[in-house]
Design a protein around this motif. Sequence first.
Motif, mmCIF file in Angstrom:
data_model
loop_
_atom_site.group_PDB
_atom_site.id
_atom_site.type_symbol
_atom_site.label_atom_id
_atom_site.label_comp_id
_atom_site.label_asym_id
_atom_site.label_seq_id
_atom_site.Cartn_x
_atom_site.Cartn_y
_atom_site.Cartn_z
ATOM 1 N N LYS A 158 48.050 -58.653 66.185
ATOM 2 C CA LYS A 158 48.965 -57.542 66.444
ATOM 3 C C LYS A 158 48.331 -56.423 67.265
ATOM 4 O O LYS A 158 49.024 -55.518 67.721
ATOM 5 N N LEU A 159 47.016 -56.503 67.465
ATOM 6 C CA LEU A 159 46.300 -55.403 68.109
ATOM 7 C C LEU A 159 46.430 -55.381 69.632
ATOM 8 O O LEU A 159 45.987 -54.419 70.272
ATOM 9 N N PHE A 160 47.042 -56.403 70.208
ATOM 10 C CA PHE A 160 47.034 -56.499 71.667
ATOM 11 C C PHE A 160 48.016 -55.556 72.350
ATOM 12 O O PHE A 160 48.129 -55.550 73.573
ATOM 13 N N GLU A 161 48.725 -54.754 71.582
ATOM 14 C CA GLU A 161 49.519 -53.668 72.158
ATOM 15 C C GLU A 161 48.731 -52.359 72.169
ATOM 16 O O GLU A 161 49.194 -51.362 72.709
ATOM 17 N N ASP A 162 47.550 -52.366 71.560
ATOM 18 C CA ASP A 162 46.696 -51.181 71.491
ATOM 19 C C ASP A 162 45.936 -51.042 72.809
ATOM 20 O O ASP A 162 45.129 -51.894 73.173
ATOM 21 N N LEU A 198 50.274 -68.869 62.872
ATOM 22 C CA LEU A 198 49.031 -68.272 63.351
ATOM 23 C C LEU A 198 48.403 -69.135 64.439
ATOM 24 O O LEU A 198 47.968 -68.641 65.482
ATOM 25 N N ASN A 199 48.361 -70.437 64.195
ATOM 26 C CA ASN A 199 47.764 -71.337 65.179
ATOM 27 C C ASN A 199 48.581 -71.385 66.468
ATOM 28 O O ASN A 199 48.021 -71.552 67.558
ATOM 29 N N SER A 200 49.884 -71.243 66.331
ATOM 30 C CA SER A 200 50.732 -71.202 67.522
ATOM 31 C C SER A 200 50.364 -69.996 68.395
ATOM 32 O O SER A 200 50.268 -70.108 69.628
ATOM 33 N N ALA A 201 50.162 -68.838 67.755
ATOM 34 C CA ALA A 201 49.771 -67.632 68.492
ATOM 35 C C ALA A 201 48.388 -67.792 69.108
ATOM 36 O O ALA A 201 48.157 -67.429 70.271
ATOM 37 N N LEU A 202 47.437 -68.352 68.349
ATOM 38 C CA LEU A 202 46.075 -68.530 68.844
ATOM 39 C C LEU A 202 46.039 -69.525 70.007
ATOM 40 O O LEU A 202 45.312 -69.318 70.990
ATOM 41 N N ASP A 203 46.823 -70.595 69.905
ATOM 42 C CA ASP A 203 46.904 -71.568 71.005
ATOM 43 C C ASP A 203 47.476 -70.923 72.264
ATOM 44 O O ASP A 203 47.027 -71.185 73.385
ATOM 45 N N TYR A 204 48.496 -70.108 72.068
ATOM 46 C CA TYR A 204 49.127 -69.416 73.193
ATOM 47 C C TYR A 204 48.103 -68.540 73.911
ATOM 48 O O TYR A 204 48.070 -68.478 75.147
ATOM 49 N N PRO A 230 46.342 -67.096 81.070
ATOM 50 C CA PRO A 230 45.505 -67.041 82.280
ATOM 51 C C PRO A 230 44.231 -66.226 82.085
ATOM 52 O O PRO A 230 44.210 -65.229 81.367
ATOM 53 N N LYS A 231 43.181 -66.659 82.724
ATOM 54 C CA LYS A 231 41.880 -66.007 82.618
ATOM 55 C C LYS A 231 41.954 -64.562 83.079
ATOM 56 O O LYS A 231 42.634 -64.237 84.051
ATOM 57 N N ASN A 232 41.250 -63.712 82.347
ATOM 58 C CA ASN A 232 41.161 -62.280 82.655
ATOM 59 C C ASN A 232 42.509 -61.570 82.633
ATOM 60 O O ASN A 232 42.690 -60.526 83.253
ATOM 61 N N ARG A 233 43.452 -62.123 81.879
ATOM 62 C CA ARG A 233 44.777 -61.506 81.761
ATOM 63 C C ARG A 233 45.112 -61.190 80.310
ATOM 64 O O ARG A 233 46.238 -60.833 79.996
ATOM 65 N N MET A 234 44.141 -61.309 79.427
ATOM 66 C CA MET A 234 44.417 -61.110 78.005
ATOM 67 C C MET A 234 44.837 -59.677 77.693
ATOM 68 O O MET A 234 45.435 -59.414 76.653
ATOM 69 N N ASP A 235 44.537 -58.753 78.589
ATOM 70 C CA ASP A 235 44.976 -57.371 78.375
ATOM 71 C C ASP A 235 46.475 -57.209 78.588
ATOM 72 O O ASP A 235 47.040 -56.161 78.265
ATOM 73 N N LYS A 236 47.150 -58.261 79.088
ATOM 74 C CA LYS A 236 48.599 -58.201 79.330
ATOM 75 C C LYS A 236 49.397 -58.985 78.287
ATOM 76 O O LYS A 236 50.625 -58.924 78.275
ATOM 77 N N ILE A 237 48.720 -59.723 77.409
ATOM 78 C CA ILE A 237 49.440 -60.617 76.507
ATOM 79 C C ILE A 237 50.288 -59.860 75.481
ATOM 80 O O ILE A 237 51.312 -60.359 75.008
ATOM 81 N N GLY A 238 49.907 -58.638 75.161
ATOM 82 C CA GLY A 238 50.656 -57.846 74.181
ATOM 83 C C GLY A 238 52.071 -57.525 74.617
ATOM 84 O O GLY A 238 52.944 -57.264 73.785
ATOM 85 N N GLY A 270 56.847 -64.278 75.510
ATOM 86 C CA GLY A 270 56.561 -65.473 74.710
ATOM 87 C C GLY A 270 55.662 -65.175 73.532
ATOM 88 O O GLY A 270 55.890 -65.662 72.410
ATOM 89 N N TYR A 271 54.649 -64.364 73.759
ATOM 90 C CA TYR A 271 53.725 -63.996 72.687
ATOM 91 C C TYR A 271 54.431 -63.151 71.625
ATOM 92 O O TYR A 271 54.256 -63.352 70.423
ATOM 93 N N LYS A 272 55.270 -62.212 72.090
ATOM 94 C CA LYS A 272 56.012 -61.365 71.145
ATOM 95 C C LYS A 272 56.925 -62.211 70.258
ATOM 96 O O LYS A 272 57.079 -61.938 69.061
ATOM 97 N N ASP A 273 57.541 -63.229 70.834
ATOM 98 C CA ASP A 273 58.435 -64.110 70.062
ATOM 99 C C ASP A 273 57.670 -64.835 68.954
ATOM 100 O O ASP A 273 58.171 -64.998 67.834
ATOM 101 N N ILE A 274 56.448 -65.267 69.261
ATOM 102 C CA ILE A 274 55.627 -65.958 68.255
ATOM 103 C C ILE A 274 55.255 -65.000 67.125
ATOM 104 O O ILE A 274 55.289 -65.375 65.936
ATOM 105 N N LEU A 275 54.930 -63.760 67.484
ATOM 106 C CA LEU A 275 54.518 -62.778 66.465
ATOM 107 C C LEU A 275 55.652 -62.430 65.490
ATOM 108 O O LEU A 275 55.380 -61.986 64.376
#
Length: 489
Positions: free
Chosen positions: A422-426, A458-464, A469-477, A481-486
Amino acid sequence: MTENLTGIEYTSYPKIDIIKDGASLESIDTSVSRLNQPLADMLEYIGLPTEDVLVSTEERKKVIYSLQSTLDILPIEEKEKAYYLSKFAVAVTVGLFDGALNFLWNETVTAIRKMAYKFDLQYFFTIAGELSSKYKKLSTYEDFEVVSEHDLLEICRRIGLLNDINHKRLEHVNYLRNHASSAHPNQNEITGIEMLGLLENCLKYAIIAKPDHSVIQIQTLLTNIRIHKIPTEDYEIITEDMKKQPQERLDDFIISIHGLFCDERQEQSVKDNIEGLAKGIWQATSKDVKYAIGAKFGLYRKNGETLKKEATQRFLEIVDGVQYKDDDSLAAELIEKLQYLRSAHYEFNNFYNESVHAKSIADSLPVNGIPDSVRKLFVKTIVVCYVGNGNGRREGVDEGAIPYYEEFIRNFSIKEIKEFLKLFEDKEFIGDFHKDIPDNRLRKLIGEFKKETSDVHLNSALDYMLKYPKNRMDKIGIDTGYKDILKNI
């Protein structure tokens, strides 16, 4: 031969043309180029190195050609007293981009401090105190010197004086100032085009910036709480309007008015206003902040601050939040130690200073798991420090602290993994995730979490995350698609 102010004689050179209005590009080229040889000869004369000291003339010209148009955004009355820009221009002209950046950043920091001071100094330092205990007793303009520049930007972002994008722009300037300027030893280079962009960002988003309307609304409300008696019939209207503010700003506001409520110097009218407003705002406050306020009860009790302890009890009763009260001062101590670790991480030599704080945290961990009031801060701080900032040969991580971080992470329960997701919106949490080394370390960490859980969601979110994409994890929040899994977690 000519004698300078220090008495040292050096070879004289033809007088350099002064660049006047309407001067040709050719004369500018000639003037800039002819600076190089006298400077190089002077350095050689006194036995100093000349290689990789000055930026190439081509890069300098890029800045000089566009400097006037870039400065057009500055009002004439501001430009006339902008001595820092004169120093900036001179440093650029002689080829010292690192020095120019230092002049620019120093003025930017001064401008941001003035903006925060004009907004609400008490509110600023309340938020600062939530970031780190070392800021809790600060109260004057001179105390800004104690606040690190990273934290200055972060507090202004949380208040709303800087929006997320402009915060990122200025944080980038701060990063380059630390790693590519004369402020610290380095071999990094800044191009002419990049220097122009840094100048424009500092001018537009700090030096001549103004707060937006939603931030002024909070400023006005805080002033009214302190000065005027708010009519009872206005409480609901005010709180409903406040709920339109971003969650982070709403959370900081409830922390601020709780602090006012516990301040024995405040008039009863101030506390009456807070009693009328607090419950409505509390309903929209995040659970993490509710726990954080509840944890203060135990801290005040431990420190013998009876009036603040009783005021916190009263505050929690008003808002129907007594269930968030934490009688154990251990939670508050742990929060304080995590704040010190966070501060060490964002300071320049973080990879030398984190281990002592990591050890202190290890000594304070409860045997029965992380308290609810501490969980978010614990997960955020440990993950950020473990992933690192990617700077330096140590990957931006304190090698002495790594064994502690790895032990903390091994003991993460499902609750901690959920908090991590849940921290990826921080905004502060994701600050370095666009860089290669932090991205690699983060993916390694996600892989370890996958080994610890068989939960499908949880595993679905971790797999996602691992496929992101590489170096884009700061945008996943903000990824749909990620929000739907959460939503299932």
